[in-house]
Design a protein around this motif. Structure first.
Motif, PDB file in Angstrom:
ATOM      1  N   ALA A 132       0.318  -1.514   0.310  1.00  0.00           N
ATOM      2  CA  ALA A 132       0.171   0.083  -0.078  1.00  0.00           C
ATOM      3  C   ALA A 132       1.330   1.515   0.210  1.00  0.00           C
ATOM      4  CB  ALA A 132      -0.903  -0.403   1.388  1.00  0.00           C
ATOM      5  N   ALA A 133       2.065   1.240   0.643  1.00  0.00           N
ATOM      6  CA  ALA A 133       2.911   1.992   0.887  1.00  0.00           C
ATOM      7  C   ALA A 133       3.581   3.014  -0.437  1.00  0.00           C
ATOM      8  CB  ALA A 133       4.056   2.122   1.695  1.00  0.00           C
ATOM      9  N   VAL A 134       3.577   1.483  -1.856  1.00  0.00           N
ATOM     10  CA  VAL A 134       4.342   1.810  -2.764  1.00  0.00           C
ATOM     11  C   VAL A 134       3.106   2.107  -3.496  1.00  0.00           C
ATOM     12  CG1 VAL A 134       5.045   0.565  -4.831  1.00  0.00           C
ATOM     13  CG2 VAL A 134       6.308  -0.249  -2.516  1.00  0.00           C
ATOM     14  N   GLU A 135       2.012   1.980  -3.070  1.00  0.00           N
ATOM     15  CA  GLU A 135       1.312   2.172  -4.379  1.00  0.00           C
ATOM     16  C   GLU A 135       0.617   3.795  -4.211  1.00  0.00           C
ATOM     17  OE1 GLU A 135      -2.226  -0.216  -3.888  1.00  0.00           O
ATOM     18  OE2 GLU A 135      -1.382  -1.429  -4.487  1.00  0.00           O
TER      19      GLU A 135
ATOM     20  N   LEU B  68       4.636   6.515  -0.980  1.00  0.00           N
ATOM     21  CA  LEU B  68       5.863   6.845   0.388  1.00  0.00           C
ATOM     22  C   LEU B  68       6.761   5.877  -0.354  1.00  0.00           C
ATOM     23  CD1 LEU B  68       2.486   6.277   2.855  1.00  0.00           C
ATOM     24  CD2 LEU B  68       3.476   8.316   1.407  1.00  0.00           C
ATOM     25  N   LEU B  69       6.620   4.451  -1.075  1.00  0.00           N
ATOM     26  CA  LEU B  69       8.113   4.353  -0.909  1.00  0.00           C
ATOM     27  C   LEU B  69       8.300   3.964  -2.474  1.00  0.00           C
ATOM     28  CD1 LEU B  69       7.590   1.171   1.310  1.00  0.00           C
ATOM     29  CD2 LEU B  69       9.343   2.508   1.812  1.00  0.00           C
ATOM     30  N   GLN B  70       9.628   4.319  -2.528  1.00  0.00           N
ATOM     31  CA  GLN B  70       9.685   4.713  -4.334  1.00  0.00           C
ATOM     32  C   GLN B  70      11.039   4.327  -4.066  1.00  0.00           C
ATOM     33  OE1 GLN B  70       8.951   8.884  -5.621  1.00  0.00           O
ATOM     34  NE2 GLN B  70       6.866   8.818  -4.836  1.00  0.00           N
ATOM     35  N   ARG B  71      11.739   3.868  -5.517  1.00  0.00           N
ATOM     36  CA  ARG B  71      12.891   3.667  -6.147  1.00  0.00           C
ATOM     37  C   ARG B  71      13.828   4.614  -6.168  1.00  0.00           C
ATOM     38  NH1 ARG B  71      13.916  -1.819  -5.609  1.00  0.00           N
ATOM     39  NH2 ARG B  71      12.331  -3.521  -5.659  1.00  0.00           N
ATOM     40  N   ASN B  72      15.107   4.469  -5.637  1.00  0.00           N
ATOM     41  CA  ASN B  72      15.491   5.906  -6.233  1.00  0.00           C
ATOM     42  C   ASN B  72      16.503   5.869  -7.365  1.00  0.00           C
ATOM     43  OD1 ASN B  72      18.021   4.780  -5.117  1.00  0.00           O
ATOM     44  ND2 ASN B  72      18.530   5.192  -3.598  1.00  0.00           N
ATOM     45  N   GLU B  73      17.416   6.665  -8.137  1.00  0.00           N
ATOM     46  CA  GLU B  73      18.104   6.567  -8.751  1.00  0.00           C
ATOM     47  C   GLU B  73      18.832   4.720  -9.408  1.00  0.00           C
ATOM     48  OE1 GLU B  73      20.330   9.015  -6.504  1.00  0.00           O
ATOM     49  OE2 GLU B  73      17.958   9.311  -7.766  1.00  0.00           O
ATOM     50  N   LEU B  74      19.206   4.386  -7.664  1.00  0.00           N
ATOM     51  CA  LEU B  74      20.371   3.322  -8.418  1.00  0.00           C
ATOM     52  C   LEU B  74      19.237   2.047  -7.797  1.00  0.00           C
ATOM     53  CD1 LEU B  74      23.263   5.219  -5.566  1.00  0.00           C
ATOM     54  CD2 LEU B  74      22.890   4.536  -8.137  1.00  0.00           C
ATOM     55  N   GLY B  75      17.208   2.136  -7.849  1.00  0.00           N
ATOM     56  CA  GLY B  75      17.037   1.172  -8.150  1.00  0.00           C
ATOM     57  C   GLY B  75      16.753   0.848  -6.380  1.00  0.00           C
ATOM     58  N   GLU B  76      16.958   1.228  -5.464  1.00  0.00           N
ATOM     59  CA  GLU B  76      16.751   0.963  -3.661  1.00  0.00           C
ATOM     60  C   GLU B  76      15.959   1.640  -2.690  1.00  0.00           C
ATOM     61  OE1 GLU B  76      20.583   2.930  -2.449  1.00  0.00           O
ATOM     62  OE2 GLU B  76      21.699   1.001  -2.549  1.00  0.00           O
ATOM     63  N   TRP B  77      14.897   1.585  -2.384  1.00  0.00           N
ATOM     64  CA  TRP B  77      14.104   1.482  -1.859  1.00  0.00           C
ATOM     65  C   TRP B  77      14.741   2.878  -0.992  1.00  0.00           C
ATOM     66  CZ3 TRP B  77       9.547   1.236  -4.119  1.00  0.00           C
ATOM     67  CH2 TRP B  77       8.735  -0.252  -4.084  1.00  0.00           C
ATOM     68  N   GLN B  78      13.790   3.889  -1.284  1.00  0.00           N
ATOM     69  CA  GLN B  78      13.504   5.396  -0.039  1.00  0.00           C
ATOM     70  C   GLN B  78      12.558   5.319   0.067  1.00  0.00           C
ATOM     71  OE1 GLN B  78      15.815   7.792  -2.351  1.00  0.00           O
ATOM     72  NE2 GLN B  78      13.965   9.255  -2.824  1.00  0.00           N
ATOM     73  N   VAL B  79      12.228   6.025   1.228  1.00  0.00           N
ATOM     74  CA  VAL B  79      10.809   6.503   2.868  1.00  0.00           C
ATOM     75  C   VAL B  79      10.796   7.600   1.817  1.00  0.00           C
ATOM     76  CG1 VAL B  79       9.925   6.681   4.216  1.00  0.00           C
ATOM     77  CG2 VAL B  79      11.336   4.490   4.115  1.00  0.00           C
ATOM     78  N   THR B  80       9.358   8.415   1.354  1.00  0.00           N
ATOM     79  CA  THR B  80       9.369   9.556   0.060  1.00  0.00           C
ATOM     80  C   THR B  80       9.597  10.214   2.175  1.00  0.00           C
ATOM     81  OG1 THR B  80       7.694   9.920   0.063  1.00  0.00           O
ATOM     82  CG2 THR B  80       9.160   8.929  -1.602  1.00  0.00           C
TER      83      THR B  80
ATOM     84  N   CYS C 106       2.938   8.245   6.356  1.00  0.00           N
ATOM     85  CA  CYS C 106       2.617   7.040   7.023  1.00  0.00           C
ATOM     86  C   CYS C 106       0.720   7.557   7.881  1.00  0.00           C
ATOM     87  CB  CYS C 106       2.713   6.528   8.192  1.00  0.00           C
ATOM     88  SG  CYS C 106       4.684   5.677   6.887  1.00  0.00           S
ATOM     89  N   SER C 107       0.641   8.217   8.658  1.00  0.00           N
ATOM     90  CA  SER C 107      -0.567   8.344   9.676  1.00  0.00           C
ATOM     91  C   SER C 107      -1.009   9.724   8.307  1.00  0.00           C
ATOM     92  CB  SER C 107       0.011   9.740  10.436  1.00  0.00           C
ATOM     93  OG  SER C 107       0.719  10.603  10.325  1.00  0.00           O
ATOM     94  N   ASP C 108      -0.577  10.147   7.590  1.00  0.00           N
ATOM     95  CA  ASP C 108      -1.746  11.315   6.750  1.00  0.00           C
ATOM     96  C   ASP C 108      -2.137  10.979   5.800  1.00  0.00           C
ATOM     97  OD1 ASP C 108      -0.617  12.971   9.040  1.00  0.00           O
ATOM     98  OD2 ASP C 108       0.569  14.923   8.287  1.00  0.00           O
ATOM     99  N   LYS C 109      -1.244  10.210   4.948  1.00  0.00           N
ATOM    100  CA  LYS C 109      -1.858  10.355   3.591  1.00  0.00           C
ATOM    101  C   LYS C 109      -2.376   8.388   3.701  1.00  0.00           C
ATOM    102  CE  LYS C 109       1.669  12.694   0.932  1.00  0.00           C
ATOM    103  NZ  LYS C 109       2.614  12.681   0.779  1.00  0.00           N
ATOM    104  N   LEU C 110      -1.551   7.927   4.097  1.00  0.00           N
ATOM    105  CA  LEU C 110      -2.304   5.942   4.567  1.00  0.00           C
ATOM    106  C   LEU C 110      -2.227   6.004   5.779  1.00  0.00           C
ATOM    107  CD1 LEU C 110      -2.003   3.840   2.172  1.00  0.00           C
ATOM    108  CD2 LEU C 110       0.099   3.546   3.463  1.00  0.00           C
ATOM    109  N   PRO C 111      -3.565   6.750   6.115  1.00  0.00           N
ATOM    110  CA  PRO C 111      -3.841   5.692   7.583  1.00  0.00           C
ATOM    111  C   PRO C 111      -4.373   4.025   7.575  1.00  0.00           C
ATOM    112  CG  PRO C 111      -5.923   7.170   6.845  1.00  0.00           C
ATOM    113  CD  PRO C 111      -4.258   6.966   5.531  1.00  0.00           C
ATOM    114  N   LEU C 112      -3.671   3.070   8.246  1.00  0.00           N
ATOM    115  CA  LEU C 112      -4.239   1.497   8.355  1.00  0.00           C
ATOM    116  C   LEU C 112      -5.044   1.148   9.351  1.00  0.00           C
ATOM    117  CD1 LEU C 112      -0.409   0.133   9.469  1.00  0.00           C
ATOM    118  CD2 LEU C 112      -1.666  -0.073   7.625  1.00  0.00           C
TER     119      LEU C 112
END
Length: 176
Positions: A32-35, A38-50, A57-63
């Motif tokens: 859900a965070a990827v969708e 909130l989680l995206q891959r950077n230019e090296l292909g590594e995941w990063q928390v935006t 997490c609390s504002d955009k994606l309440p569980l």
């Protein structure tokens, strides 16, 4: 799961707290965070928390309160054809053959293939053997099935029975 050398401590703590350590719930939350980007891959292909993970997490994606609600959220993001196809696979049971699905959707084969690809890409379905589809986790199948009305279930069971009869004829040993 993200293969990061370091993960923001607050983000890990939040995931652990909200999931109560349930690995499947963590996986669903990360999807859900990827969708929600909130989680995206950077230019090296590594995941990063935006941005700030806690705020995001609390504002955009309440569980949601339950795993079922989190799965339902993911299913709602699918195309209408993918949702319909997942419903038929759920009604089929633990697995469903491509032959049965082709018989159920003969006039929409390209659209059906696109929906199947979406379901596999989004890790709703998997193809453990060529031409055989099942849900990535049985809990997803349960949620899909529970969302159907009794009338829908009845009609889909009838359609699947007719498809199995057509595809398999009298050879009941091959029923999938």
């Amino acid at each position: 799961m993200l293969a990061l050398s370091t993960t923001p401590v607050q983000f890990v703590q939040l995931l652990h707290e909200l999931s109560e350590g349930n690995p499947f719930f963590v996986g669903e939350y990360l999807r859900a965070a990827v969708e929600e980007r909130l989680l995206q891959r950077n230019e090296l292909g590594e995941w990063q928390v935006t941005g700030s993970a806690i705020e995001a997490c609390s504002d955009k994606l309440p569980l949601p309160d339950t795993l079922q609600d989190l799965i339902a959220r993911r299913l709602n993001g699918l195309s209408p054809r993918a949702r319909e196809l997942s419903s038929y696979v759920a009604v089929c049971g633990r697995q469903c053959s491509a032959k049965v699905l082709t018989h159920l959707f003969p006039q929409h084969q390209p659209e059906t293939l696109t929906a199947l690809n979406q379901l596999i890409h989004r890790q709703v379905l998997e193809e453990p053997d060529v031409g055989v589809f099942c849900f990535h986790h049985n809990k997803i199948r349960e949620v899909v099935y529970e969302r159907l009305s009794n009338k829908q279930k009845s009609e889909m069971h009838q359609s699947i029975a007719e498809a199995l009869e057509f595809v398999l004829g009298s050879d009941c040993d091959e029923i999938q």
